[in-house]
Design a protein around this motif. Structure first.
Motif, PDB file in Angstrom:
ATOM      1  N   THR A 176       2.993  90.188  46.982  1.00 52.35           N
ATOM      2  CA  THR A 176       2.122  89.018  47.131  1.00 52.35           C
ATOM      3  C   THR A 176       2.411  88.325  48.447  1.00 52.35           C
ATOM      4  N   TRP A 177       1.371  88.092  49.210  1.00 50.22           N
ATOM      5  CA  TRP A 177       1.462  87.295  50.437  1.00 50.22           C
ATOM      6  C   TRP A 177       0.760  85.971  50.177  1.00 50.22           C
ATOM      7  N   VAL A 178       1.496  84.867  50.343  1.00 56.35           N
ATOM      8  CA  VAL A 178       0.910  83.531  50.221  1.00 56.35           C
ATOM      9  C   VAL A 178       0.735  82.963  51.624  1.00 56.35           C
ATOM     10  N   CYS A 179      -0.510  82.710  51.996  1.00 60.85           N
ATOM     11  CA  CYS A 179      -0.830  82.078  53.275  1.00 60.85           C
ATOM     12  C   CYS A 179      -1.123  80.606  52.983  1.00 60.85           C
ATOM     13  N   LEU A 180      -0.125  79.787  53.253  1.00 61.07           N
ATOM     14  CA  LEU A 180      -0.182  78.362  52.916  1.00 61.07           C
ATOM     15  C   LEU A 180      -0.518  77.585  54.179  1.00 61.07           C
ATOM     16  N   GLY A 181      -1.484  76.692  54.108  1.00 65.28           N
ATOM     17  CA  GLY A 181      -1.836  75.965  55.320  1.00 65.28           C
ATOM     18  C   GLY A 181      -2.633  74.719  55.051  1.00 65.28           C
ATOM     19  N   GLY A 182      -2.722  73.871  56.073  1.00 67.02           N
ATOM     20  CA  GLY A 182      -3.519  72.663  55.987  1.00 67.02           C
ATOM     21  C   GLY A 182      -5.004  72.991  56.014  1.00 67.02           C
ATOM     22  N   ARG A 183      -5.809  71.937  55.799  1.00 66.25           N
ATOM     23  CA  ARG A 183      -7.259  72.123  55.838  1.00 66.25           C
ATOM     24  C   ARG A 183      -7.676  72.624  57.222  1.00 66.25           C
ATOM     25  N   GLY A 184      -8.504  73.653  57.244  1.00 66.40           N
ATOM     26  CA  GLY A 184      -8.992  74.164  58.516  1.00 66.40           C
ATOM     27  C   GLY A 184      -7.984  74.967  59.306  1.00 66.40           C
ATOM     28  N   ALA A 185      -6.896  75.403  58.678  1.00 66.87           N
ATOM     29  CA  ALA A 185      -5.854  76.142  59.404  1.00 66.87           C
ATOM     30  C   ALA A 185      -6.191  77.608  59.609  1.00 66.87           C
ATOM     31  N   GLY A 186      -7.344  78.060  59.126  1.00 65.52           N
ATOM     32  CA  GLY A 186      -7.731  79.457  59.318  1.00 65.52           C
ATOM     33  C   GLY A 186      -7.347  80.362  58.175  1.00 65.52           C
TER      34      GLY A 186
ATOM     35  N   ALA B  16       2.180  74.475  38.874  1.00 68.99           N
ATOM     36  CA  ALA B  16       3.215  75.338  38.296  1.00 68.99           C
ATOM     37  C   ALA B  16       3.027  76.797  38.662  1.00 68.99           C
ATOM     38  N   THR B  17       1.791  77.292  38.632  1.00 68.72           N
ATOM     39  CA  THR B  17       1.558  78.712  38.919  1.00 68.72           C
ATOM     40  C   THR B  17       1.913  79.044  40.358  1.00 68.72           C
ATOM     41  N   LEU B  18       1.509  78.194  41.290  1.00 67.13           N
ATOM     42  CA  LEU B  18       1.845  78.432  42.694  1.00 67.13           C
ATOM     43  C   LEU B  18       3.357  78.419  42.899  1.00 67.13           C
ATOM     44  N   LYS B  19       4.052  77.506  42.259  1.00 67.09           N
ATOM     45  CA  LYS B  19       5.512  77.461  42.381  1.00 67.09           C
ATOM     46  C   LYS B  19       6.144  78.745  41.859  1.00 67.09           C
ATOM     47  N   THR B  20       5.623  79.242  40.729  1.00 65.03           N
ATOM     48  CA  THR B  20       6.153  80.478  40.157  1.00 65.03           C
ATOM     49  C   THR B  20       5.939  81.651  41.098  1.00 65.03           C
ATOM     50  N   ILE B  21       4.757  81.734  41.700  1.00 65.26           N
ATOM     51  CA  ILE B  21       4.458  82.812  42.639  1.00 65.26           C
ATOM     52  C   ILE B  21       5.403  82.759  43.836  1.00 65.26           C
ATOM     53  N   LEU B  22       5.624  81.556  44.364  1.00 69.45           N
ATOM     54  CA  LEU B  22       6.479  81.413  45.545  1.00 69.45           C
ATOM     55  C   LEU B  22       7.932  81.761  45.251  1.00 69.45           C
ATOM     56  N   ARG B  23       8.350  81.585  44.007  1.00 72.83           N
ATOM     57  CA  ARG B  23       9.742  81.901  43.647  1.00 72.83           C
ATOM     58  C   ARG B  23       9.969  83.393  43.435  1.00 72.83           C
ATOM     59  N   ALA B  24       8.905  84.158  43.237  1.00 72.66           N
ATOM     60  CA  ALA B  24       9.061  85.586  42.936  1.00 72.66           C
ATOM     61  C   ALA B  24       9.670  86.314  44.130  1.00 72.66           C
ATOM     62  N   PRO B  25      10.625  87.212  43.904  1.00 72.96           N
ATOM     63  CA  PRO B  25      11.266  87.940  45.010  1.00 72.96           C
ATOM     64  C   PRO B  25      10.307  88.846  45.767  1.00 72.96           C
ATOM     65  N   SER B  26       9.180  89.224  45.152  1.00 72.07           N
ATOM     66  CA  SER B  26       8.213  90.105  45.816  1.00 72.07           C
ATOM     67  C   SER B  26       7.160  89.333  46.598  1.00 72.07           C
ATOM     68  N   THR B  27       7.339  88.013  46.736  1.00 67.29           N
ATOM     69  CA  THR B  27       6.384  87.177  47.467  1.00 67.29           C
ATOM     70  C   THR B  27       6.886  86.894  48.874  1.00 67.29           C
ATOM     71  N   VAL B  28       5.981  86.958  49.845  1.00 69.25           N
ATOM     72  CA  VAL B  28       6.276  86.536  51.215  1.00 69.25           C
ATOM     73  C   VAL B  28       5.337  85.381  51.562  1.00 69.25           C
ATOM     74  N   LEU B  29       5.750  84.576  52.522  1.00 74.29           N
ATOM     75  CA  LEU B  29       5.017  83.335  52.818  1.00 74.29           C
ATOM     76  C   LEU B  29       4.783  83.200  54.315  1.00 74.29           C
ATOM     77  N   THR B  30       3.569  82.813  54.680  1.00 73.37           N
ATOM     78  CA  THR B  30       3.304  82.294  56.020  1.00 73.37           C
ATOM     79  C   THR B  30       2.725  80.901  55.855  1.00 73.37           C
ATOM     80  N   HIS B  31       2.904  80.078  56.874  1.00 73.93           N
ATOM     81  CA  HIS B  31       2.551  78.665  56.733  1.00 73.93           C
ATOM     82  C   HIS B  31       2.136  78.104  58.077  1.00 73.93           C
ATOM     83  N   ALA B  32       1.150  77.180  58.050  1.00 69.42           N
ATOM     84  CA  ALA B  32       0.733  76.537  59.298  1.00 69.42           C
ATOM     85  C   ALA B  32       0.015  75.235  58.993  1.00 69.42           C
TER      86      ALA B  32
END
Length: 432
Positions: A37-47, A181-197
């Motif tokens: 799972t790749w979570v692309c976390l970002g502000g409004r309009g971040a692409g 809660a669901t997003l927190k669970t996903i982010l805690r999973a060892p198979s998840t990677v995160l990008t953020h902007a």
């Protein structure tokens, strides 16, 4: 750059706009490694939407228009079917807008799906209807704005059972963060990677006036950090001050105050490694019975001071700005030193020493109750103070360091509301 472009053939130049890896921001590109799972976390309009559409393209497209890609069956999951269609498929940064002319998929409206020239299919689903994900199976999935899904846990669970095709099925979540809660669970999973902007990462594609206005309006607020910085804000479990409570305590106008105080939680040391000196200014309207009294938090002037005289000057400056009646300070650790430091600068400063006889939580709980009763308001956004408030629980403070700002706030409201109300309620002895 001119020389590089001049060296390209006509077909290469024509292909250039469709090579997203050249134009993408770092947060829009999938991280390396063996993730699910790749979570692309970002502000409004971040692409984020563009990142999602381009990732799906990279999964389904082959080297040539009719060549197979890594994925052939993709789930597109949004909060509603309409949002999946209008944002993920037909949005300005959606799949249709990002597709090269020779690989443009066909939209089959009655089946809610896109079909590419090579036979790959992307099916739209609504997270509000998790059972629709029972039965289908996929080798890739794109989930948009998961943090606002009403049935996030059920929809996510059903998708995991369906993501079972191919050698290595993967999924992308593009979302503005919320403490869900669901997003927190996903982010805690060892198979998840995160990008953020933050929103500014995509400023080249945003109106300059939008960034200026939106930052000015929400500067220093929890909404700024969540919606623009793309930061996941979390209420501590069992917090005395949930974010929703604080967002509902915004004052639209300020009354004439009966009293104003500056409350201080002094730091026991000074310098770069010291605790903050909590300095909070609060005004109160105390006309009528105590049930009608209201408090207004006017400023958080807390700072990490280089010396005791530095925080003392900040306290007196805050008093002058707000024409405060007095300074209230906890003296358990500093003793008479607090009053002495203040009076070295202003010998006539009105000062009241307060002593902590109960723990921080016991002092904070009645103040939190006033917030719940709608009797305390914030004049503007007090981001750092509110962050500390959200980390104060019935079991103690869950944040880093000491809740200096909260302590000062609590002392101010005790002095203005709770202590006078207790005296007001005390029965008077009659003389015979």
């Amino acid at each position: 750059m001119t020389a590089f472009l001049g060296s390209l053939s006509e077909p290469a130049l024509a292909a250039l706009p469709w090579l997203f890896e050249i134009w993408a921001q770092p947060h829009q590109l999938p991280p390396a490694g063996d993730w699910r799972t790749w979570v692309c976390l970002g502000g409004r309009g971040a692409g984020k939407t563009r990142a999602g559409a381009e990732w799906v393209r990279a999964q389904v497209e082959g080297a040539r228009p009719h060549d197979a890609g890594r994925a052939r069956r993709v789930a597109l999951v949004a909060e509603t079917y309409d949002q999946a269609r209008d944002v993920m498929v037909f949005g300005d940064s959606g799949l249709m807008a990002c597709a090269p002319p020779d690989r443009l998929p066909v939209w089959e409206a009655t089946r809610r799906r896109l079909v590419w020239p090579n036979g790959a299919v992307a099916q739209c689903f609504s997270a509000s209807d998790p059972d629709a994900l029972r039965g289908p199976q996929f080798d890739a999935a794109w989930c948009d704005e998961l943090a606002k899904w009403d049935k996030a846990e059920a929809a996510w669970d059903m998708l995991q059972f369906a993501l079972r095709l191919g050698e290595h099925p993967r999924q992308l979540v593009t979302t503005t963060p919320r403490a869900q809660a669901t997003l927190k669970t996903i982010l805690r999973a060892p198979s998840t990677v995160l990008t953020h902007a933050p929103t500014e990462a995509n400023r080249a594609w945003l109106a300059p006036s939008f960034l200026e206005e939106i930052r000015a309006r929400y500067r220093g607020t929890a909404l700024e950090r969540q919606e623009l910085d793309g930061t996941l804000l979390e209420d501590a479990e069992g917090t005395l001050w949930p974010m929703t409570l604080l967002e509902g305590a915004r004052a639209t106008a300020l009354p004439e105050f009966s009293r104003v105080v500056v409350a201080v939680d002094p730091a026991v040391s000074s310098g770069a490694g010291s605790d903050l000196c909590g300095i909070v200014v609060v005004g109160a309207v105390t006309e009528g019975p105590p049930s009608d009294w209201r408090a207004y938090v006017l400023e958080d002037a807390s700072l990490r001071a280089a010396s005791p005289s530095a925080w003392a000057e900040a306290v007196l400056a805050a008093r002058a700005r707000h024409k405060a009646e007095r300074v209230v300070a906890e003296v358990n650790q500093g003793g008479d030193l607090v009053a002495e430091v203040l009076r070295q600068i202003d010998p006539l400063v009105p000062f009241r020493a307060v002593h902590a006889t109960r723990g921080k939580v016991a002092r904070a709980e009645p103040v939190a109750a006033l917030y719940e009763q709608g009797r305390v308001f914030h004049a503007g956004r007090l981001g750092a103070l509110e962050d500390q408030m959200m980390q104060m629980t019935a079991q103690g403070y869950r944040g880093a360091g000491s809740p200096d700002r909260v302590d000062a706030l609590v002392w101010a409201i005790h002095d203005l509301i709770l202590a006078p109300a207790a005296r007001y309620a005390r029965p008077k002895l009659r003389t015979l």
